[in-house]
Every structure is written in C-alpha cells, then in structure tokens.
Design a protein around this motif. Sequence first.
Motif, PDB file in Angstrom:
ATOM      1  N   ILE A  29      14.759   7.232   1.556  1.00  0.00           N
ATOM      2  CA  ILE A  29      14.255   5.863   1.487  1.00  0.00           C
ATOM      3  C   ILE A  29      13.293   5.744   0.312  1.00  0.00           C
ATOM      4  O   ILE A  29      12.221   6.356   0.298  1.00  0.00           O
ATOM      5  CB  ILE A  29      13.540   5.461   2.792  1.00  0.00           C
ATOM      6  N   LEU A  30      13.668   4.954  -0.688  1.00  0.00           N
ATOM      7  CA  LEU A  30      12.804   4.733  -1.848  1.00  0.00           C
ATOM      8  C   LEU A  30      11.872   3.549  -1.643  1.00  0.00           C
ATOM      9  O   LEU A  30      10.731   3.559  -2.102  1.00  0.00           O
ATOM     10  CB  LEU A  30      13.643   4.498  -3.109  1.00  0.00           C
ATOM     11  N   ARG A  31      12.379   2.518  -0.971  1.00  0.00           N
ATOM     12  CA  ARG A  31      11.539   1.334  -0.759  1.00  0.00           C
ATOM     13  C   ARG A  31      11.892   0.700   0.573  1.00  0.00           C
ATOM     14  O   ARG A  31      13.066   0.507   0.898  1.00  0.00           O
ATOM     15  CB  ARG A  31      11.735   0.335  -1.904  1.00  0.00           C
ATOM     16  N   ALA A  32      10.860   0.415   1.347  1.00  0.00           N
ATOM     17  CA  ALA A  32      11.040  -0.224   2.651  1.00  0.00           C
ATOM     18  C   ALA A  32       9.738  -0.888   3.038  1.00  0.00           C
ATOM     19  O   ALA A  32       8.668  -0.537   2.526  1.00  0.00           O
ATOM     20  CB  ALA A  32      11.454   0.799   3.710  1.00  0.00           C
ATOM     21  N   ASP A  33       9.808  -1.850   3.923  1.00  0.00           N
ATOM     22  CA  ASP A  33       8.596  -2.422   4.482  1.00  0.00           C
ATOM     23  C   ASP A  33       8.667  -2.307   5.994  1.00  0.00           C
ATOM     24  O   ASP A  33       9.529  -1.607   6.530  1.00  0.00           O
ATOM     25  CB  ASP A  33       8.371  -3.873   4.011  1.00  0.00           C
ATOM     26  N   ALA A  34       7.760  -2.969   6.676  1.00  0.00           N
ATOM     27  CA  ALA A  34       7.704  -2.820   8.129  1.00  0.00           C
ATOM     28  C   ALA A  34       8.895  -3.455   8.823  1.00  0.00           C
ATOM     29  O   ALA A  34       9.133  -3.212  10.003  1.00  0.00           O
ATOM     30  CB  ALA A  34       6.402  -3.426   8.656  1.00  0.00           C
ATOM     31  N   ARG A  35       9.666  -4.278   8.082  1.00  0.00           N
ATOM     32  CA  ARG A  35      10.787  -4.982   8.706  1.00  0.00           C
ATOM     33  C   ARG A  35      12.149  -4.377   8.392  1.00  0.00           C
ATOM     34  O   ARG A  35      13.032  -4.354   9.233  1.00  0.00           O
ATOM     35  CB  ARG A  35      10.777  -6.457   8.271  1.00  0.00           C
ATOM     36  N   GLN A  36      12.312  -3.898   7.155  1.00  0.00           N
ATOM     37  CA  GLN A  36      13.632  -3.409   6.766  1.00  0.00           C
ATOM     38  C   GLN A  36      13.543  -2.493   5.557  1.00  0.00           C
ATOM     39  O   GLN A  36      12.539  -2.469   4.843  1.00  0.00           O
ATOM     40  CB  GLN A  36      14.565  -4.584   6.439  1.00  0.00           C
ATOM     41  N   VAL A  37      14.632  -1.733   5.342  1.00  0.00           N
ATOM     42  CA  VAL A  37      14.741  -0.879   4.175  1.00  0.00           C
ATOM     43  C   VAL A  37      15.340  -1.708   3.036  1.00  0.00           C
ATOM     44  O   VAL A  37      16.142  -2.616   3.269  1.00  0.00           O
ATOM     45  CB  VAL A  37      15.621   0.357   4.483  1.00  0.00           C
ATOM     46  N   HIS A  38      14.918  -1.411   1.793  1.00  0.00           N
ATOM     47  CA  HIS A  38      15.395  -2.175   0.638  1.00  0.00           C
ATOM     48  C   HIS A  38      16.188  -1.329  -0.351  1.00  0.00           C
ATOM     49  O   HIS A  38      17.173  -1.799  -0.913  1.00  0.00           O
ATOM     50  CB  HIS A  38      14.216  -2.823  -0.090  1.00  0.00           C
ATOM     51  N   LEU A  39      15.747  -0.088  -0.588  1.00  0.00           N
ATOM     52  CA  LEU A  39      16.372   0.720  -1.634  1.00  0.00           C
ATOM     53  C   LEU A  39      16.429   2.176  -1.194  1.00  0.00           C
ATOM     54  O   LEU A  39      15.468   2.695  -0.607  1.00  0.00           O
ATOM     55  CB  LEU A  39      15.567   0.597  -2.938  1.00  0.00           C
TER      56      LEU A  39
ATOM     57  N   ILE B 250       8.324  -2.319 -17.199  1.00  0.00           N
ATOM     58  CA  ILE B 250       7.159  -2.473 -16.330  1.00  0.00           C
ATOM     59  C   ILE B 250       7.573  -3.155 -15.025  1.00  0.00           C
ATOM     60  O   ILE B 250       7.013  -2.875 -13.956  1.00  0.00           O
ATOM     61  CB  ILE B 250       6.041  -3.271 -17.040  1.00  0.00           C
ATOM     62  N   GLU B 251       8.599  -3.995 -15.082  1.00  0.00           N
ATOM     63  CA  GLU B 251       9.087  -4.642 -13.865  1.00  0.00           C
ATOM     64  C   GLU B 251       9.676  -3.620 -12.908  1.00  0.00           C
ATOM     65  O   GLU B 251       9.483  -3.714 -11.686  1.00  0.00           O
ATOM     66  CB  GLU B 251      10.140  -5.692 -14.223  1.00  0.00           C
ATOM     67  N   ASP B 252      10.388  -2.608 -13.449  1.00  0.00           N
ATOM     68  CA  ASP B 252      10.952  -1.560 -12.595  1.00  0.00           C
ATOM     69  C   ASP B 252       9.860  -0.835 -11.821  1.00  0.00           C
ATOM     70  O   ASP B 252      10.036  -0.477 -10.657  1.00  0.00           O
ATOM     71  CB  ASP B 252      11.727  -0.542 -13.445  1.00  0.00           C
ATOM     72  N   VAL B 253       8.720  -0.597 -12.484  1.00  0.00           N
ATOM     73  CA  VAL B 253       7.610   0.105 -11.831  1.00  0.00           C
ATOM     74  C   VAL B 253       6.948  -0.789 -10.792  1.00  0.00           C
ATOM     75  O   VAL B 253       6.687  -0.364  -9.663  1.00  0.00           O
ATOM     76  CB  VAL B 253       6.576   0.581 -12.876  1.00  0.00           C
ATOM     77  N   LEU B 254       6.683  -2.025 -11.168  1.00  0.00           N
ATOM     78  CA  LEU B 254       6.011  -2.942 -10.244  1.00  0.00           C
ATOM     79  C   LEU B 254       6.858  -3.206  -9.003  1.00  0.00           C
ATOM     80  O   LEU B 254       6.316  -3.404  -7.908  1.00  0.00           O
ATOM     81  CB  LEU B 254       5.692  -4.258 -10.954  1.00  0.00           C
ATOM     82  N   GLU B 255       8.180  -3.186  -9.153  1.00  0.00           N
ATOM     83  CA  GLU B 255       9.045  -3.431  -7.999  1.00  0.00           C
ATOM     84  C   GLU B 255       8.925  -2.330  -6.950  1.00  0.00           C
ATOM     85  O   GLU B 255       9.230  -2.561  -5.778  1.00  0.00           O
ATOM     86  CB  GLU B 255      10.499  -3.569  -8.452  1.00  0.00           C
ATOM     87  N   GLN B 256       8.480  -1.141  -7.356  1.00  0.00           N
ATOM     88  CA  GLN B 256       8.256  -0.079  -6.375  1.00  0.00           C
ATOM     89  C   GLN B 256       7.076  -0.414  -5.473  1.00  0.00           C
ATOM     90  O   GLN B 256       6.946   0.141  -4.376  1.00  0.00           O
ATOM     91  CB  GLN B 256       8.003   1.259  -7.078  1.00  0.00           C
ATOM     92  N   ILE B 257       6.210  -1.317  -5.935  1.00  0.00           N
ATOM     93  CA  ILE B 257       5.016  -1.694  -5.168  1.00  0.00           C
ATOM     94  C   ILE B 257       5.224  -3.002  -4.411  1.00  0.00           C
ATOM     95  O   ILE B 257       4.955  -3.090  -3.209  1.00  0.00           O
ATOM     96  CB  ILE B 257       3.789  -1.817  -6.092  1.00  0.00           C
TER      97      ILE B 257
ATOM     98  N   ILE C 164       0.844  -1.204   0.000  1.00  0.00           N
ATOM     99  CA  ILE C 164       0.000   0.000   0.000  1.00  0.00           C
ATOM    100  C   ILE C 164       0.872   1.244   0.000  1.00  0.00           C
ATOM    101  O   ILE C 164       0.615   2.212  -0.715  1.00  0.00           O
ATOM    102  CB  ILE C 164      -0.957  -0.008   1.203  1.00  0.00           C
ATOM    103  N   GLU C 165       1.937   1.225   0.815  1.00  0.00           N
ATOM    104  CA  GLU C 165       2.867   2.346   0.825  1.00  0.00           C
ATOM    105  C   GLU C 165       3.501   2.521  -0.551  1.00  0.00           C
ATOM    106  O   GLU C 165       3.701   3.642  -1.028  1.00  0.00           O
ATOM    107  CB  GLU C 165       3.958   2.118   1.878  1.00  0.00           C
ATOM    108  N   GLY C 166       3.801   1.392  -1.210  1.00  0.00           N
ATOM    109  CA  GLY C 166       4.385   1.459  -2.546  1.00  0.00           C
ATOM    110  C   GLY C 166       3.445   2.076  -3.552  1.00  0.00           C
ATOM    111  O   GLY C 166       3.853   2.879  -4.396  1.00  0.00           O
ATOM    112  N   VAL C 167       2.166   1.722  -3.478  1.00  0.00           N
ATOM    113  CA  VAL C 167       1.170   2.296  -4.386  1.00  0.00           C
ATOM    114  C   VAL C 167       1.102   3.803  -4.207  1.00  0.00           C
ATOM    115  O   VAL C 167       1.047   4.575  -5.184  1.00  0.00           O
ATOM    116  CB  VAL C 167      -0.212   1.660  -4.140  1.00  0.00           C
ATOM    117  N   LEU C 168       1.116   4.255  -2.959  1.00  0.00           N
ATOM    118  CA  LEU C 168       1.063   5.692  -2.695  1.00  0.00           C
ATOM    119  C   LEU C 168       2.320   6.397  -3.187  1.00  0.00           C
ATOM    120  O   LEU C 168       2.260   7.513  -3.713  1.00  0.00           O
ATOM    121  CB  LEU C 168       0.873   5.940  -1.197  1.00  0.00           C
TER     122      LEU C 168
END
Length: 293
Positions: free
Chosen positions: A264-274, A174-181, A53-57
């Motif tokens: 922070i470009l990409r992260a989830d509740a556990r860790q940062v990714h990018l 399209i994979e680059d975009v989807l990976e943001q989500i 959801i954070e990625g979609v936003l």
Amino acid sequence: MSDDSPGPDARRPLFERLAALLLRVPEDREQLLGVLRQAHDRSLLDADALSMIEGVLQVAELSAVDVMVPRAQMDVIDVSEPPEAFLTKVIATAHSRFPVVEGDRDNVVGILHAKELLRMYGGEEVDLRDLLRPAIFIPESKRLNVLLREFRVNRNHLAIVVDEYGGTAGLITIEDVLEQIVGDIEDEFDFDEEIDHIVPVEPCAAGPRWRVRAIAGIRQLNEIAGSALSDEDVDTVGGLVTDTLGRVPRRGERVEIDGLVFEILRADARQVHLLLVERLASRHPDDQGAARD
C-alpha cells in the motif's frame, strides 16, 4: 435536572487533547502511527488529517524511483524537431513543462516551459534552444522528503531521474511528491484513462513491478501481470486487497495474493488509493514440487 454541558475534556483545545494522548512518547514509527490512529478513533483527527500525517511520515521512506514517471511513459520533445512537429504533442498532453532531448532520452538538454512557446506566435524568430531552462538531475535513490525541500528552495517543479549508469530512468514533478501527502491532485486537463491505472516501474530481483491505482480492474491487472486473480466478489484491485484483509489497508502494509505482493503506497482512513504490485520471488523447484504434493 440533567447537566448537558460538555465535560472538561471536550472543552480543552485540540492541541492540548493531542498532547495528552502523546504524553507517552512513542518509541518507533509504528507506535506513533498507532497513537495517531487512536486520535482518529477518538475524533481528535479527521480522516483527511490522518491521511496527510501518514503521508508526511511515508514520504521520508520513499525514493524518487518509487513514484517517478518511467522513461517509457515520459512525454519529451526532440530539439531537432520543427515546432509544427511537437506543438501537437504539447497541446494534446497539456503539460506545463517538457524534457527536451537531443537524439535519445538519455541526452536531456533542458526543460521547456510550454508558455515560452507563445513567443513563437509573437512574430519573433526564436530558436528552441534559447527557450530551454537547465534540467535538474537526481539519482533514483533520492528521498522524497529531501527532494521536496530542494524543489521548494530552488523553485524547481521537475527533475530528471537517472540510473546508476547515468541514463534516464524517468522524471518526477513536485506534484508527484505532494500527491503522496495530500492524495491525487487533479485539474481540468486530467483524464481518468484506464491506460494510466497500471504503470510499469523499475523491476525488482523477483521480476516486474507495477504502480497500480486502486480503481484499476482486476481483469486489467490479470492481463498485464499474467495473473489469475479472482474477480467474482470484487471488481477492483483496491477492493480485492481490502476484501482479503477484511478492513481498510494502511500505508506501508504488504499482502500476498496468489503469487503477487501488494504494498500500500497511499491510503486514508476510508479507502486505499495507490499500490505497488510485484511478483513473489520464484520458489525453489523442490519447494514447488512439495507445494503440488
């Protein structure tokens, strides 16, 4: 006798519980994210759902230039090359699509689907130009949410990103975009090489910028960025940012560490990714003298 039956709130469907949490309509994006994180804290959303959801936003706020493969990193085929010259590259990179250029990277004449090359082994006399499909060109400022919609509607998987002068700035799939989500999408041909951990992107006014995977080593970043970040307590860039904040970073957060800004470009509740790393704008000489005093 104790009553072990679940309470009325636990029996309510997930969407009803989320709706109750959202009854107070958030006034901006940050409040909305706060509500969603409360939902995660109350186990209404798991970590993966919150991350997506954070990625979609965030996709609505990012542009093609933020996630594209830079021009220098593009794997291209020159239309003037004989098949035996570029087939080795096709096999080695294992991409499904390649930009085809004529002369230099600013002159993209089409997109080659790797599977079309099978026709060359079927006994047919095939001209490479006859195998090309039209290239799609987009500006660096194209929003990712708009681009994703266009990819879906037009059934395209790759676009060439051009700068304000019409030159090739990079490419985006399209994979680059989807990976943001959904996070990194890896297949059996993906290799975790250190050379891909830190990739230069379009510089900003303050100087060079890099897109950095959280697993990149601090020493590697120091070598590339000319920085002197400490690796005494942690080894990776993601660990350094997490240690500095004292918690798991969130998408969109920015933190300054020893003259570098980490976004922070990409992260989830556990860790940062990018992350996006850039130098701080140079201080005025007087300010630097004052800092030394």
